[in-house]
Design a protein around this motif. Structure first.
Motif, PDB file in Angstrom:
ATOM      1  N   VAL A  24      -0.518   3.683  11.533  1.00 36.77           N
ATOM      2  CA  VAL A  24       0.449   2.860  10.801  1.00 36.77           C
ATOM      3  C   VAL A  24       1.726   3.655  10.545  1.00 36.77           C
ATOM      4  CG1 VAL A  24       0.881   1.671   8.606  1.00 36.77           C
ATOM      5  CG2 VAL A  24      -1.350   1.427   9.752  1.00 36.77           C
ATOM      6  N   ALA A  25       1.566   4.908  10.115  1.00 42.66           N
ATOM      7  CA  ALA A  25       2.745   5.753   9.837  1.00 42.66           C
ATOM      8  C   ALA A  25       3.597   5.938  11.096  1.00 42.66           C
ATOM      9  CB  ALA A  25       2.291   7.110   9.305  1.00 42.66           C
ATOM     10  N   ARG A  26       2.938   6.098  12.252  1.00 40.27           N
ATOM     11  CA  ARG A  26       3.683   6.294  13.504  1.00 40.27           C
ATOM     12  C   ARG A  26       4.402   5.011  13.924  1.00 40.27           C
ATOM     13  NH1 ARG A  26       3.181  10.150  11.829  1.00 40.27           N
ATOM     14  NH2 ARG A  26       2.165  12.118  12.447  1.00 40.27           N
ATOM     15  N   LEU A  27       3.737   3.859  13.753  1.00 36.45           N
ATOM     16  CA  LEU A  27       4.366   2.595  14.158  1.00 36.45           C
ATOM     17  C   LEU A  27       5.524   2.246  13.223  1.00 36.45           C
ATOM     18  CD1 LEU A  27       1.190   0.518  15.125  1.00 36.45           C
ATOM     19  CD2 LEU A  27       2.884   1.551  16.667  1.00 36.45           C
ATOM     20  N   VAL A  28       5.415   2.649  11.948  1.00 35.62           N
ATOM     21  CA  VAL A  28       6.545   2.474  11.015  1.00 35.62           C
ATOM     22  C   VAL A  28       7.709   3.331  11.495  1.00 35.62           C
ATOM     23  CG1 VAL A  28       7.369   2.960   8.674  1.00 35.62           C
ATOM     24  CG2 VAL A  28       5.138   1.863   8.997  1.00 35.62           C
ATOM     25  N   PRO A  36     -13.295   0.671   1.631  1.00 32.53           N
ATOM     26  CA  PRO A  36     -12.142   0.327   0.771  1.00 32.53           C
ATOM     27  C   PRO A  36     -11.126   1.466   0.634  1.00 32.53           C
ATOM     28  CG  PRO A  36     -14.182   0.573  -0.509  1.00 32.53           C
ATOM     29  CD  PRO A  36     -14.577   0.538   0.932  1.00 32.53           C
ATOM     30  N   PHE A  37     -11.582   2.727   0.729  1.00 30.57           N
ATOM     31  CA  PHE A  37     -10.640   3.849   0.603  1.00 30.57           C
ATOM     32  C   PHE A  37      -9.703   3.878   1.809  1.00 30.57           C
ATOM     33  CE2 PHE A  37      -8.804   7.355  -1.319  1.00 30.57           C
ATOM     34  CZ  PHE A  37      -8.796   8.492  -0.526  1.00 30.57           C
ATOM     35  N   ARG A  38     -10.256   3.570   3.007  1.00 33.84           N
ATOM     36  CA  ARG A  38      -9.411   3.521   4.213  1.00 33.84           C
ATOM     37  C   ARG A  38      -8.364   2.425   4.063  1.00 33.84           C
ATOM     38  NH1 ARG A  38     -12.028   2.298  10.041  1.00 33.84           N
ATOM     39  NH2 ARG A  38     -12.468   0.280   9.077  1.00 33.84           N
ATOM     40  N   LEU A  39      -8.770   1.282   3.523  1.00 33.55           N
ATOM     41  CA  LEU A  39      -7.819   0.178   3.312  1.00 33.55           C
ATOM     42  C   LEU A  39      -6.725   0.619   2.358  1.00 33.55           C
ATOM     43  CD1 LEU A  39      -7.277  -2.827   3.988  1.00 33.55           C
ATOM     44  CD2 LEU A  39      -8.611  -3.414   1.942  1.00 33.55           C
ATOM     45  N   PHE A  40      -7.118   1.325   1.295  1.00 32.68           N
ATOM     46  CA  PHE A  40      -6.136   1.858   0.328  1.00 32.68           C
ATOM     47  C   PHE A  40      -5.153   2.790   1.023  1.00 32.68           C
ATOM     48  CE2 PHE A  40      -4.296   3.970  -3.222  1.00 32.68           C
ATOM     49  CZ  PHE A  40      -4.429   5.338  -3.034  1.00 32.68           C
ATOM     50  N   VAL A  47       3.298   1.170   1.292  1.00 30.94           N
ATOM     51  CA  VAL A  47       4.113   1.365   0.083  1.00 30.94           C
ATOM     52  C   VAL A  47       5.125   2.481   0.310  1.00 30.94           C
ATOM     53  CG1 VAL A  47       4.042   2.141  -2.334  1.00 30.94           C
ATOM     54  CG2 VAL A  47       2.420   0.394  -1.526  1.00 30.94           C
ATOM     55  N   GLU A  48       4.715   3.554   0.971  1.00 34.73           N
ATOM     56  CA  GLU A  48       5.663   4.643   1.290  1.00 34.73           C
ATOM     57  C   GLU A  48       6.823   4.086   2.128  1.00 34.73           C
ATOM     58  OE1 GLU A  48       3.692   8.601   0.054  1.00 34.73           O
ATOM     59  OE2 GLU A  48       5.734   7.787   0.362  1.00 34.73           O
ATOM     60  N   ALA A  49       6.486   3.242   3.109  1.00 33.12           N
ATOM     61  CA  ALA A  49       7.528   2.667   3.983  1.00 33.12           C
ATOM     62  C   ALA A  49       8.449   1.736   3.185  1.00 33.12           C
ATOM     63  CB  ALA A  49       6.870   1.897   5.126  1.00 33.12           C
ATOM     64  N   GLU A  50       7.836   0.954   2.296  1.00 29.63           N
ATOM     65  CA  GLU A  50       8.615   0.027   1.445  1.00 29.63           C
ATOM     66  C   GLU A  50       9.598   0.840   0.587  1.00 29.63           C
ATOM     67  OE1 GLU A  50       5.579  -3.385   0.025  1.00 29.63           O
ATOM     68  OE2 GLU A  50       6.623  -2.421  -1.660  1.00 29.63           O
ATOM     69  N   LEU A  51       9.072   1.905  -0.071  1.00 30.99           N
ATOM     70  CA  LEU A  51       9.917   2.704  -0.978  1.00 30.99           C
ATOM     71  C   LEU A  51      11.011   3.424  -0.201  1.00 30.99           C
ATOM     72  CD1 LEU A  51       7.069   4.184  -3.237  1.00 30.99           C
ATOM     73  CD2 LEU A  51       8.752   2.397  -3.868  1.00 30.99           C
ATOM     74  N   ALA A  52      10.712   3.789   1.040  1.00 36.96           N
ATOM     75  CA  ALA A  52      11.703   4.492   1.873  1.00 36.96           C
ATOM     76  C   ALA A  52      12.656   3.514   2.539  1.00 36.96           C
ATOM     77  CB  ALA A  52      10.964   5.306   2.937  1.00 36.96           C
ATOM     78  N   LYS A  53      12.464   2.207   2.236  1.00 38.77           N
ATOM     79  CA  LYS A  53      13.275   1.156   2.886  1.00 38.77           C
ATOM     80  C   LYS A  53      13.311   1.388   4.400  1.00 38.77           C
ATOM     81  CE  LYS A  53      16.016  -0.179  -1.174  1.00 38.77           C
ATOM     82  NZ  LYS A  53      14.748  -0.064  -1.897  1.00 38.77           N
ATOM     83  N   ALA A  54      12.133   1.549   4.982  1.00 39.86           N
ATOM     84  CA  ALA A  54      12.021   1.818   6.417  1.00 39.86           C
ATOM     85  C   ALA A  54      12.698   0.695   7.208  1.00 39.86           C
ATOM     86  CB  ALA A  54      10.548   1.919   6.810  1.00 39.86           C
ATOM     87  N   TYR A 113      -3.242  -2.871  -2.337  1.00 39.56           N
ATOM     88  CA  TYR A 113      -1.783  -2.820  -2.537  1.00 39.56           C
ATOM     89  C   TYR A 113      -1.460  -2.357  -3.957  1.00 39.56           C
ATOM     90  CZ  TYR A 113       3.095  -4.559  -2.441  1.00 39.56           C
ATOM     91  OH  TYR A 113       4.469  -4.663  -2.515  1.00 39.56           O
ATOM     92  N   ALA A 114      -2.138  -2.936  -4.957  1.00 38.62           N
ATOM     93  CA  ALA A 114      -1.883  -2.558  -6.358  1.00 38.62           C
ATOM     94  C   ALA A 114      -2.236  -1.092  -6.586  1.00 38.62           C
ATOM     95  CB  ALA A 114      -2.714  -3.448  -7.284  1.00 38.62           C
ATOM     96  N   GLN A 115      -3.355  -0.650  -6.018  1.00 37.08           N
ATOM     97  CA  GLN A 115      -3.767   0.757  -6.171  1.00 37.08           C
ATOM     98  C   GLN A 115      -2.714   1.691  -5.573  1.00 37.08           C
ATOM     99  OE1 GLN A 115      -7.442   0.238  -4.065  1.00 37.08           O
ATOM    100  NE2 GLN A 115      -8.706   0.254  -5.932  1.00 37.08           N
ATOM    101  N   ALA A 116      -2.147   1.283  -4.432  1.00 38.16           N
ATOM    102  CA  ALA A 116      -1.118   2.116  -3.788  1.00 38.16           C
ATOM    103  C   ALA A 116       0.183   2.086  -4.591  1.00 38.16           C
ATOM    104  CB  ALA A 116      -0.875   1.609  -2.370  1.00 38.16           C
ATOM    105  N   LEU A 117       0.454   0.962  -5.246  1.00 34.13           N
ATOM    106  CA  LEU A 117       1.695   0.840  -6.033  1.00 34.13           C
ATOM    107  C   LEU A 117       1.661   1.686  -7.303  1.00 34.13           C
ATOM    108  CD1 LEU A 117       2.359  -3.014  -5.818  1.00 34.13           C
ATOM    109  CD2 LEU A 117       3.819  -1.203  -4.872  1.00 34.13           C
ATOM    110  N   ILE A 118       0.451   1.974  -7.837  1.00 29.61           N
ATOM    111  CA  ILE A 118       0.396   2.714  -9.113  1.00 29.61           C
ATOM    112  C   ILE A 118       0.233   4.214  -8.909  1.00 29.61           C
ATOM    113  CG2 ILE A 118      -0.518   0.724 -10.402  1.00 29.61           C
ATOM    114  CD1 ILE A 118      -3.263   2.104 -10.336  1.00 29.61           C
TER     115      ILE A 118
END
Ligand code: LRH
Ligand code: MN
Length: 432
Positions: free
Chosen positions: A270-274, A301-305, A312-319, A352-357
């Motif tokens: 995911v990080a590479r495709l972003v 569930p941890f992998r999904l997180f 969330v990193e991509a969102e915050l970085a305005k990728a 998503y919520a877990q990643a946001l906090i």
């Protein structure tokens, strides 16, 4: 048997009453906890409430495996009834306003009527899915040895035409994307020329790409194996990315979580495709071994997180060019599909919520300082925080149910469908 329409706002409001005070207490307590971490709970709740995931139309029927399928009660018999069930999922979760159709499974002569039926149910249409992995009755040429990469140009042309039909149908429905997954590949070394098969793929998809309306996207879905068991033409994200970059700016890579070998680091993909600005979207599900199509968040569930942490990193970085389409792609063999799809949509919101906090400034400090343990602990703290009150509050803010499965079961909807949808159900194998 008493029945109440679970899509009815009054029914949902009355179902929520008995849960409201407990939710208020839990939400306040979590708010205090997060405040201590410098996080505003209402901001997270708003973001979660805006999170949307598309329902796969093929997911509301009971799925199966090659060994068998055990149909449930009141299965939807056509795409119009499938939308009825999708509307129950959306009304009770507030998170699934669109449906992703699969042709020809959902073919109809009245796409305009289908669009109106969807709109009346509060539903829109997400990416269209083509199907050149099965032969249809009356089909001229078989896909036994492939479709878009078949050695016979006539078979390739037939497969290209089907994809263009999917685009035309999607345009009538207001869809804006086409997902192309093909099972093309080989079962034995020597069966196909690995390089030329890929070149035929690029040639065929270029014809499909040319037919895309201006504001459409094309999602290329890779898969390690099945139905081909030695080599799959679009086997991994590398092949998918090469194809997307060759085709043009409207082509993107779609990540189906179940299409990777166990232990593959999907969040890294995911990080590479972003980074490549080619992350088109997801088919969320879960798996332990192969493409098991189990409920999202049910096994790993941890992998999904960790996947949502990258989003969330991509969102915050305005990728740049970052607009992933979220879809579920699951096969419900032993559960009520409506219950599985509701809980799966909520598990995505949970990740998503877990990643946001996650306390990102702290995490950044520990990373820069190579305080490995505290960096890992800080990230994991997001995952280990019970965000259930945020998920329920987000649903309440959308007029949805605090306890969707409880409200659904109490409504008697499934039994009502059993009455309304009599008729023989096929027992054969296969995912639908
Ligand atoms: C292939 C796949 C693809 C769909 C099909 C139903 O495994 O994930 O996305 O077309 O499942
Ligand atoms: Mn898929």
């Amino acid at each position: 048997m008493n029945y109440a329409d679970p899509r009815d706002a009054n029914y949902i409001a009355s179902a929520n009453q008995s849960h409201a005070s407990a939710l208020a207490a839990d939400y306040t307590a979590l708010g205090v906890q997060l405040e201590r971490r410098g996080i505003k709970i209402d901001e997270i709740t708003r973001a979660v409430a805006n999170f949307k995931v598309a329902i796969p139309s093929w997911g509301v029927g009971t799925g199966g495996t090659r060994f068998g399928r055990f149909p449930g009660q009141g299965e939807p018999r056509n795409v119009f009834e499938k939308l009825e069930d999708c509307a129950v999922i959306h009304r009770l979760t507030g998170a699934t306003p669109t449906v992703s159709l699969h042709l020809p499974w959902d073919r109809t002569d009245d796409y305009k009527g289908l669009r109106e039926h969807g709109a009346a149910l509060g539903l829109g249409f997400d990416a269209m899915n083509s199907n050149t992995f099965q032969d249809q009755v009356g089909q001229a040429l078989s896909y036994k040895y492939g479709s878009l990469t078949h050695t016979d140009p006539a078979v390739r042309a037939q497969a290209v035409a089907h994809n263009i039909d999917c685009i035309k149908a999607g345009a009538l429905l207001g869809s804006r994307a086409l997902t192309v997954w093909i099972g093309d590949g080989a079962n034995f070394p020597g069966q196909s020329h690995l390089g030329r098969a890929f070149e035929r793929y690029l040639e065929s998809t270029a014809s499909i790409y040319k037919a895309l309306p201006e504001d459409w996207r094309m999602f290329i879905e890779h898969k390690m194996y099945e139905p081909a068991f030695y080599a799959t033409v679009i086997q991994d994200w590398g092949s998918s990315l090469m194809a997307a970059q060759t085709l043009g700016p409207k082509a993107f890579c779609l990540v189906d979580l179940g299409h990777h070998a166990p232990n593959v680091n999907i969040e890294m993909i995911v990080a590479r495709l972003v980074h490549a600005q080619r992350l088109g979207g997801f088919h969320f599900n879960d798996s332990k071994y192969g493409d098991d199509d189990l409920d999202a968040g049910s096994i790993e569930p941890f992998r999904l997180f960790l996947v949502f942490n990258e989003l969330v990193e991509a969102e915050l970085a305005k990728a740049p060019n970052f607009r992933p389409a979220h879809m579920l792609d699951q096969s419900h063999n032993v559960t009520d599909p409506i219950e599985s799809l509701m809980t799966s949509a909520i598990e995505l919101q949970r990740a998503y919520a877990q990643a946001l906090i996650v306390e990102r400034p702290k995490l950044h400090e520990y990373r820069i300082g190579n305080d490995v343990l505290m960096a890992a602990q800080t990230l994991k703290r997001g995952f280990t925080t019970d965000v259930t009150p945020i998920l329920a509050q987000a649903r309440v803010s959308k007029g949805a149910a605090i306890d969707p499965v409880g409200a659904y079961r109490a409504s008697g909807y499934r039994a009502k469908c059993g009455e309304m949808r009599p008729g023989k159900q096929s027992l054969g194998g296969g995912i639908v």
